[in-house]
Design a protein around this motif. Structure first.
Motif, PDB file in Angstrom:
ATOM      1  N   CYS A 146       0.817  -1.224   0.000  1.00 18.36           N
ATOM      2  CA  CYS A 146       0.000   0.000   0.000  1.00 18.36           C
ATOM      3  C   CYS A 146       0.844   1.263   0.000  1.00 18.36           C
ATOM      4  CB  CYS A 146      -0.958  -0.010   1.199  1.00 18.36           C
ATOM      5  SG  CYS A 146      -0.152  -0.059   2.804  1.00 18.36           S
ATOM      6  N   SER A 147       2.080   1.179   0.469  1.00 21.28           N
ATOM      7  CA  SER A 147       3.009   2.310   0.375  1.00 21.28           C
ATOM      8  C   SER A 147       4.142   1.994  -0.585  1.00 21.28           C
ATOM      9  CB  SER A 147       3.573   2.652   1.768  1.00 21.28           C
ATOM     10  OG  SER A 147       2.544   3.011   2.661  1.00 21.28           O
ATOM     11  N   HIS A 148       3.855   1.073  -1.502  1.00 26.40           N
ATOM     12  CA  HIS A 148       4.803   0.654  -2.548  1.00 26.40           C
ATOM     13  C   HIS A 148       6.098   0.104  -1.975  1.00 26.40           C
ATOM     14  CE1 HIS A 148       1.950   2.389  -5.260  1.00 26.40           C
ATOM     15  NE2 HIS A 148       2.126   3.609  -4.778  1.00 26.40           N
ATOM     16  N   GLY A 149       6.011  -0.477  -0.775  1.00 28.28           N
ATOM     17  CA  GLY A 149       7.188  -1.088  -0.180  1.00 28.28           C
ATOM     18  C   GLY A 149       8.135  -0.117   0.477  1.00 28.28           C
ATOM     19  N   ARG A 150       7.792   1.149   0.504  1.00 27.99           N
ATOM     20  CA  ARG A 150       8.699   2.167   1.041  1.00 27.99           C
ATOM     21  C   ARG A 150       8.389   2.550   2.485  1.00 27.99           C
ATOM     22  NH1 ARG A 150      11.359   6.019  -2.642  1.00 27.99           N
ATOM     23  NH2 ARG A 150      11.850   4.842  -4.513  1.00 27.99           N
ATOM     24  N   GLY A 151       7.254   2.109   2.988  1.00 26.90           N
ATOM     25  CA  GLY A 151       6.875   2.499   4.341  1.00 26.90           C
ATOM     26  C   GLY A 151       7.065   1.399   5.364  1.00 26.90           C
ATOM     27  N   GLY A 152       6.774   0.168   4.945  1.00 27.67           N
ATOM     28  CA  GLY A 152       6.869  -0.929   5.884  1.00 27.67           C
ATOM     29  C   GLY A 152       5.787  -0.849   6.950  1.00 27.67           C
ATOM     30  N   SER A 153       5.995  -1.584   8.018  1.00 28.97           N
ATOM     31  CA  SER A 153       5.002  -1.718   9.068  1.00 28.97           C
ATOM     32  C   SER A 153       4.555  -0.386   9.669  1.00 28.97           C
ATOM     33  CB  SER A 153       5.561  -2.609  10.185  1.00 28.97           C
ATOM     34  OG  SER A 153       4.726  -2.600  11.314  1.00 28.97           O
ATOM     35  N   MET A 154       5.477   0.563   9.832  1.00 31.50           N
ATOM     36  CA  MET A 154       5.155   1.786  10.570  1.00 31.50           C
ATOM     37  C   MET A 154       4.527   2.891   9.729  1.00 31.50           C
ATOM     38  SD  MET A 154       8.123   2.333  13.414  1.00 31.50           S
ATOM     39  CE  MET A 154       9.475   2.685  12.310  1.00 31.50           C
ATOM     40  N   HIS A 155       4.526   2.741   8.408  1.00 31.73           N
ATOM     41  CA  HIS A 155       4.084   3.845   7.557  1.00 31.73           C
ATOM     42  C   HIS A 155       3.088   3.372   6.499  1.00 31.73           C
ATOM     43  CE1 HIS A 155       7.059   6.527   9.315  1.00 31.73           C
ATOM     44  NE2 HIS A 155       7.933   5.540   9.212  1.00 31.73           N
ATOM     45  N   LEU A 156       2.007   2.768   6.956  1.00 33.88           N
ATOM     46  CA  LEU A 156       0.951   2.339   6.038  1.00 33.88           C
ATOM     47  C   LEU A 156       0.171   3.565   5.571  1.00 33.88           C
ATOM     48  CD1 LEU A 156      -0.329  -0.753   8.036  1.00 33.88           C
ATOM     49  CD2 LEU A 156       1.430  -0.680   6.248  1.00 33.88           C
ATOM     50  N   PHE A 157      -0.173   3.586   4.280  1.00 35.49           N
ATOM     51  CA  PHE A 157      -0.792   4.775   3.679  1.00 35.49           C
ATOM     52  C   PHE A 157      -1.727   4.332   2.565  1.00 35.49           C
ATOM     53  CE2 PHE A 157      -0.972   8.264   0.654  1.00 35.49           C
ATOM     54  CZ  PHE A 157      -1.069   9.394   1.458  1.00 35.49           C
ATOM     55  N   ASP A 158      -2.883   4.948   2.490  1.00 32.14           N
ATOM     56  CA  ASP A 158      -3.831   4.662   1.415  1.00 32.14           C
ATOM     57  C   ASP A 158      -4.688   5.905   1.212  1.00 32.14           C
ATOM     58  OD1 ASP A 158      -6.031   3.798  -0.176  1.00 32.14           O
ATOM     59  OD2 ASP A 158      -5.699   1.724   0.462  1.00 32.14           O
ATOM     60  N   ALA A 159      -4.317   6.719   0.256  1.00 32.84           N
ATOM     61  CA  ALA A 159      -5.018   7.986   0.030  1.00 32.84           C
ATOM     62  C   ALA A 159      -6.468   7.765  -0.379  1.00 32.84           C
ATOM     63  CB  ALA A 159      -4.293   8.800  -1.042  1.00 32.84           C
ATOM     64  N   GLU A 160      -6.731   6.722  -1.159  1.00 27.20           N
ATOM     65  CA  GLU A 160      -8.099   6.453  -1.609  1.00 27.20           C
ATOM     66  C   GLU A 160      -9.037   6.244  -0.426  1.00 27.20           C
ATOM     67  OE1 GLU A 160     -10.592   3.049  -4.129  1.00 27.20           O
ATOM     68  OE2 GLU A 160      -8.400   3.035  -4.140  1.00 27.20           O
ATOM     69  N   ARG A 161      -8.536   5.586   0.613  1.00 24.45           N
ATOM     70  CA  ARG A 161      -9.354   5.321   1.799  1.00 24.45           C
ATOM     71  C   ARG A 161      -9.125   6.358   2.891  1.00 24.45           C
ATOM     72  NH1 ARG A 161      -7.951   0.829  -0.828  1.00 24.45           N
ATOM     73  NH2 ARG A 161      -9.597  -0.696  -1.258  1.00 24.45           N
ATOM     74  N   ARG A 162      -8.405   7.407   2.556  1.00 24.91           N
ATOM     75  CA  ARG A 162      -8.109   8.508   3.470  1.00 24.91           C
ATOM     76  C   ARG A 162      -7.449   8.016   4.763  1.00 24.91           C
ATOM     77  NH1 ARG A 162      -9.499  13.075   1.480  1.00 24.91           N
ATOM     78  NH2 ARG A 162      -9.211  14.199   3.456  1.00 24.91           N
ATOM     79  N   LEU A 163      -6.571   7.016   4.584  1.00 22.13           N
ATOM     80  CA  LEU A 163      -5.697   6.579   5.668  1.00 22.13           C
ATOM     81  C   LEU A 163      -4.363   7.281   5.444  1.00 22.13           C
ATOM     82  CD1 LEU A 163      -4.930   4.674   8.076  1.00 22.13           C
ATOM     83  CD2 LEU A 163      -4.217   3.020   6.333  1.00 22.13           C
ATOM     84  N   PHE A 164      -4.125   8.338   6.202  1.00 22.46           N
ATOM     85  CA  PHE A 164      -2.967   9.177   5.927  1.00 22.46           C
ATOM     86  C   PHE A 164      -1.781   8.837   6.822  1.00 22.46           C
ATOM     87  CE2 PHE A 164      -6.535  11.700   4.237  1.00 22.46           C
ATOM     88  CZ  PHE A 164      -6.108  11.760   2.919  1.00 22.46           C
TER      89      PHE A 164
END
Length: 324
Positions: free
Chosen positions: A93-111
């Motif tokens: 969901c963060s294209h592999g750049r965030g890992g466990s601590m930086h999950l991000f999904d703009a479509e679902r407004r998870l910032f």
């Protein structure tokens, strides 16, 4: 247990099982070296995500901490994308750049999860201010641990949110130990609601191990925010059954204390309540469904793509070439 019908109980049980089995798989995969970096599990705290997050509307914004797997799953982020992110794959969901601590999904407004204690609070106030200035009826929900209440960002953010009457829901997940220090050893006053009320906002404490109570309190607090009553503060009293992180020696609490809290497991508590009510939630069928979903997510992640080295600087600088 606060009022909840059979269908709602089954949905909550399903969500809590998804969160726990996902994280148990992550812990096992971490032990084999397939997941690396930091990993913070919310096992024991599932009632918060399963009870609170579904009460948000699609247009609401959600910001969380580094212990945010449950929030992401409850917000609707596909488990495949979450597991791929755990593996550092481009399909994450963060294209592999965030890992466990930086999950991000703009479509679902998870910032995003945020690795900085209290780091999401100023941003959450900003999101709420932006919605207010646009005339939107959206609410921003910010989840954080009790350790954040000792940080300046908490007090600055709550003060401004109260002054400007921002549409902000503040959800404190009080698991008693922050990173590894007992609340009564780090705070001269352990009444977190009193600290929130000192800024003139509504605040209540709730049993965070009771998914129905979390759901009801969140629904009521969101209604007050949407009615224009200003920011609201929920202290959800919970407990994590696992250590702070996979690197934590866990020397700050006893095994007996952990075992005592495990008797209040939110999943088992809901199952007992359902049995007492005569509801047939069919937990074995839900377990089987979740097991298939977790296995599929692991297979998806293992088949994922590692980002090539030549893409290392992608998204690090702005298109103009100036630092972003």
């Amino acid at each position: 247990m606060t009022t909840m019908n059979a269908d709602e109980a089954r949905a909550a049980l399903h969500q809590m099982l998804r969160i726990r089995r996902f994280e148990e798989a992550c812990a096992e995969l971490y032990g084999t070296g397939k997941i690396r970096g930091f990993l913070h599990l919310c096992i024991g705290q599932e009632a918060i995500s399963a009870g609170a997050v579904p009460e948000l509307r699609p247009g609401d914004s959600l910001l969380a901490t580094y212990r945010e797997h449950g929030h992401a799953l409850a917000r609707g982020v596909p488990m495949n994308a979450l597991m791929a992110e755990m593996f550092g794959r481009r399909e994450g969901c963060s294209h592999g750049r965030g890992g466990s601590m930086h999950l991000f999904d703009a479509e679902r407004r998870l910032f995003g999860g945020n690795a900085i204690v209290a780091g999401a609070l100023p941003m959450a106030a900003g999101f709420a201010l932006a919605d207010r200035m646009r005339g939107s009826d959206a609410v921003t929900a910010c989840f954080f641990g009790e350790g954040a209440v000792a940080e300046g960002e908490f007090h600055e953010s709550v003060n401004l949110a109260a002054l400007w009457q921002l549409p902000l829901l503040l959800v404190c997940e009080n698991n008693l130990y922050a990173m590894g220090t007992a609340l009564d050893r780090s705070e001269s006053s352990t009444d977190l609601c009193a600290k929130a009320r000192s800024y003139g906002i509504g605040a209540i404490a709730v049993d965070g191990m009771n998914v129905a109570a979390v759901r009801a309190a969140t629904r009521a607090a969101l209604a007050r925010v949407r009615a224009g009553d200003g920011p609201q503060f929920l202290e959800l009293r919970t407990y994590r059954f696992r250590a702070h992180s996979m690197y934590d020696a866990e020397l700050y609490r006893t095994r007996d204390e952990v075992e005592l809290w495990k008797q209040r497991c939110p999943i088992a508590a809901l199952a007992r309540h359902a049995e007492a009510e005569g509801w047939l939630l069919d937990q074995p069928a839900l377990e089987a469904e979740v097991a298939r979903e977790v296995a599929e997510a692991v297979a998806y992640a293992e088949a994922g793509t590692l980002e090539p080295v030549d893409a290392l600087e992608t998204d690090v600088t702005a298109e103009s070439g100036r630092p972003a």
